[in-house]
Design a protein around this motif. Structure first.
Motif, PDB file in Angstrom:
ATOM      1  N   ILE A 289       0.767  -1.089   0.114  1.00  0.00           N
ATOM      2  CA  ILE A 289       0.100   0.036  -0.073  1.00  0.00           C
ATOM      3  C   ILE A 289       0.919   1.218  -0.089  1.00  0.00           C
ATOM      4  O   ILE A 289       0.467   2.299  -0.358  1.00  0.00           O
ATOM      5  CB  ILE A 289      -0.768   0.084   1.219  1.00  0.00           C
ATOM      6  N   THR A 290       2.065   1.104   0.480  1.00  0.00           N
ATOM      7  CA  THR A 290       3.001   2.219   0.515  1.00  0.00           C
ATOM      8  C   THR A 290       3.779   2.131  -0.975  1.00  0.00           C
ATOM      9  O   THR A 290       4.059   2.876  -1.600  1.00  0.00           O
ATOM     10  CB  THR A 290       3.961   2.185   1.419  1.00  0.00           C
ATOM     11  N   GLN A 291       4.078   0.884  -1.482  1.00  0.00           N
ATOM     12  CA  GLN A 291       4.849   0.815  -2.454  1.00  0.00           C
ATOM     13  C   GLN A 291       4.136   1.326  -3.941  1.00  0.00           C
ATOM     14  O   GLN A 291       4.963   1.766  -4.698  1.00  0.00           O
ATOM     15  CB  GLN A 291       5.009  -0.784  -2.910  1.00  0.00           C
ATOM     16  N   ALA A 292       3.127   1.331  -3.961  1.00  0.00           N
ATOM     17  CA  ALA A 292       2.275   1.952  -5.269  1.00  0.00           C
ATOM     18  C   ALA A 292       2.877   3.259  -5.681  1.00  0.00           C
ATOM     19  O   ALA A 292       2.902   4.160  -4.748  1.00  0.00           O
ATOM     20  CB  ALA A 292       0.825   2.002  -4.854  1.00  0.00           C
ATOM     21  N   TRP A 293       2.965   3.262  -7.116  1.00  0.00           N
ATOM     22  CA  TRP A 293       3.567   4.578  -7.517  1.00  0.00           C
ATOM     23  C   TRP A 293       2.301   5.098  -8.658  1.00  0.00           C
ATOM     24  O   TRP A 293       2.740   6.103  -9.417  1.00  0.00           O
ATOM     25  CB  TRP A 293       4.777   4.457  -8.277  1.00  0.00           C
ATOM     26  N   SER A 294       1.301   4.343  -8.426  1.00  0.00           N
ATOM     27  CA  SER A 294       0.237   4.715  -9.346  1.00  0.00           C
ATOM     28  C   SER A 294      -0.300   6.034  -9.127  1.00  0.00           C
ATOM     29  O   SER A 294       0.150   6.831  -8.071  1.00  0.00           O
ATOM     30  CB  SER A 294      -1.002   3.790  -9.181  1.00  0.00           C
ATOM     31  N   ASP A 295      -0.829   6.558 -10.264  1.00  0.00           N
ATOM     32  CA  ASP A 295      -1.547   8.055 -10.219  1.00  0.00           C
ATOM     33  C   ASP A 295      -2.245   8.150  -9.179  1.00  0.00           C
ATOM     34  O   ASP A 295      -3.525   7.259  -8.942  1.00  0.00           O
ATOM     35  CB  ASP A 295      -2.371   8.376 -11.513  1.00  0.00           C
ATOM     36  N   GLY A 296      -2.169   9.027  -8.256  1.00  0.00           N
ATOM     37  CA  GLY A 296      -3.083   9.199  -7.276  1.00  0.00           C
ATOM     38  C   GLY A 296      -2.523   8.542  -5.815  1.00  0.00           C
ATOM     39  O   GLY A 296      -3.227   8.747  -4.613  1.00  0.00           O
ATOM     40  N   SER A 297      -1.589   7.821  -5.949  1.00  0.00           N
ATOM     41  CA  SER A 297      -0.946   7.015  -4.801  1.00  0.00           C
ATOM     42  C   SER A 297      -0.466   7.899  -3.779  1.00  0.00           C
ATOM     43  O   SER A 297      -0.214   9.511  -4.001  1.00  0.00           O
ATOM     44  CB  SER A 297       0.061   6.139  -5.139  1.00  0.00           C
ATOM     45  N   LEU A 298       0.088   7.421  -2.541  1.00  0.00           N
ATOM     46  CA  LEU A 298       0.471   8.347  -1.469  1.00  0.00           C
ATOM     47  C   LEU A 298       1.837   8.922  -1.903  1.00  0.00           C
ATOM     48  O   LEU A 298       1.918  10.164  -1.792  1.00  0.00           O
ATOM     49  CB  LEU A 298       0.555   7.654  -0.132  1.00  0.00           C
ATOM     50  N   ALA A 299       2.625   7.904  -2.449  1.00  0.00           N
ATOM     51  CA  ALA A 299       4.021   8.405  -3.010  1.00  0.00           C
ATOM     52  C   ALA A 299       3.836   9.527  -4.019  1.00  0.00           C
ATOM     53  O   ALA A 299       4.631  10.358  -3.932  1.00  0.00           O
ATOM     54  CB  ALA A 299       4.692   7.304  -3.637  1.00  0.00           C
ATOM     55  N   GLN A 300       2.978   9.392  -5.022  1.00  0.00           N
ATOM     56  CA  GLN A 300       2.912  10.394  -5.820  1.00  0.00           C
ATOM     57  C   GLN A 300       2.468  11.649  -5.345  1.00  0.00           C
ATOM     58  O   GLN A 300       2.854  12.814  -5.670  1.00  0.00           O
ATOM     59  CB  GLN A 300       1.969   9.965  -7.120  1.00  0.00           C
ATOM     60  N   ARG A 301       1.196  11.730  -4.637  1.00  0.00           N
ATOM     61  CA  ARG A 301       0.963  12.858  -3.958  1.00  0.00           C
ATOM     62  C   ARG A 301       1.858  13.677  -3.116  1.00  0.00           C
ATOM     63  O   ARG A 301       2.054  14.748  -3.230  1.00  0.00           O
ATOM     64  CB  ARG A 301      -0.438  12.727  -3.078  1.00  0.00           C
ATOM     65  N   MET A 302       2.647  12.791  -2.210  1.00  0.00           N
ATOM     66  CA  MET A 302       3.539  13.257  -1.418  1.00  0.00           C
ATOM     67  C   MET A 302       4.590  14.068  -2.049  1.00  0.00           C
ATOM     68  O   MET A 302       5.303  14.864  -1.773  1.00  0.00           O
ATOM     69  CB  MET A 302       4.264  12.508  -0.449  1.00  0.00           C
TER      70      MET A 302
END
Length: 284
Positions: free
Chosen positions: A17-30
């Motif tokens: 759930i952290t790993q995701a780099w999809s559009d809108g993911s936490l990593a992308q937004r941060m």
């Protein structure tokens, strides 16, 4: 090779759930939120539980000696987000008993916070994040679809998640944060509040397969994390953080090198001031 001294980081440590780099993911937004001010380093590992996290941490987190030698990128903040796999029903290989889950999370926190730890990082703010709710029917349907996709080989997958069990792990994270004095982002209740209830049919729109968040689910997480950061550490507001590289219109055409040196010096001066203020607060 990128310089580890140019810019500090925010580290996202967790499972898929952290790993995701999809559009809108936490990593992308941060990454967008801290653009040019802090690197967002994604250290999410699909399928990992907290047992695995203890081993992974030793490789992904620099030791105090490495950091003091200038061989590691300083981290201003780390999110620790596990529980979705630990909460697999008993008998599943990813399952971690609740008491050991709590102990593992506490160990991860203390590795960062304890002066006796070889990974001690006093400038790093720690946030615990609780696992989201699950929708068991959607989760099992996704398992079955993947099993069929790979030729229906072996035994059919069995339902491996239970809403009540997942909630116990989420609440254990929240309770541990209170015990340790660590801020907690309660994703479980955040999603339930956004859904309007804990009913499976209401929760389903935030999870694309019953287990993993979709963009709408990540939006709830991101907004909650932003609020938590600004409440606990207002100095982490991106609007307050200087950019180590100057804005293009601020570059002196006659002496561009001076503009770059000034921007970097101002960023480092800000970091030093914030560090001193934090040490003063710790002494109070």
């Amino acid at each position: 090779m990128a310089s580890c001294q140019y810019i500090d980081s925010v580290v996202l440590f967790g499972d898929s759930i952290t790993q995701a780099w999809s559009d809108g993911s936490l990593a992308q937004r941060m990454s967008e939120y801290y653009l040019r001010r802090l690197d967002v380093v994604n250290r999410g590992f699909g399928g990992y539980n907290t047992d695995n996290a203890l081993s992974a941490f030793e490789s992904v987190w620099a030791t105090r000696a490495e950091r003091e030698a200038g061989c590691a990128q300083p981290a201003r903040l780390i999110t620790i987000w596990f529980g979705a796999n630990d909460a697999v029903v008993e008998g599943g290989w990813q399952h971690v008993p609740l008491d050991r889950f709590r102990a593992n999370l506490e160990t991860l926190v203390e590795r960062v916070r304890s002066p006796h730890s070889k990974w001690y990082s006093p400038q790093t703010r720690v946030v615990l994040v609780s696992c989201p709710p699950v929708v068991t029917a959607d989760r099992h349907a996704a398992q079955m679809a993947k099993w069929r996709e790979f030729g229906s080989k072996g035994a059919a997958p069995w339902p491996d998640r239970d809403p009540a069990t997942t909630k116990k792990y989420a609440m254990a994270t929240v309770e541990l944060g209170k015990t340790l004095g660590v801020p907690v982002l309660d994703v479980y209740h955040g999603i339930c509040e956004a859904a309007g209830s804990e009913k499976q049919e209401d929760l389903a729109r935030f999870l694309y397969d019953g287990l993993h968040l979709n963009s709408e689910g990540y939006a709830v997480v991101f907004e909650g994390l932003k609020r938590l950061i600004l409440r606990e550490w207002p100095e982490m507001d991106p609007e307050s953080l200087p950019m180590p590289m100057p804005y293009w219109a601020d570059i002196d055409k006659a002496d561009p090198e001076a503009s770059f040196k000034t921007a970097l010096a101002e960023a480092r001066a800000y970091e030093g001031k914030v560090g001193k203020d934090e040490r003063k607060r710790e002494e109070l």
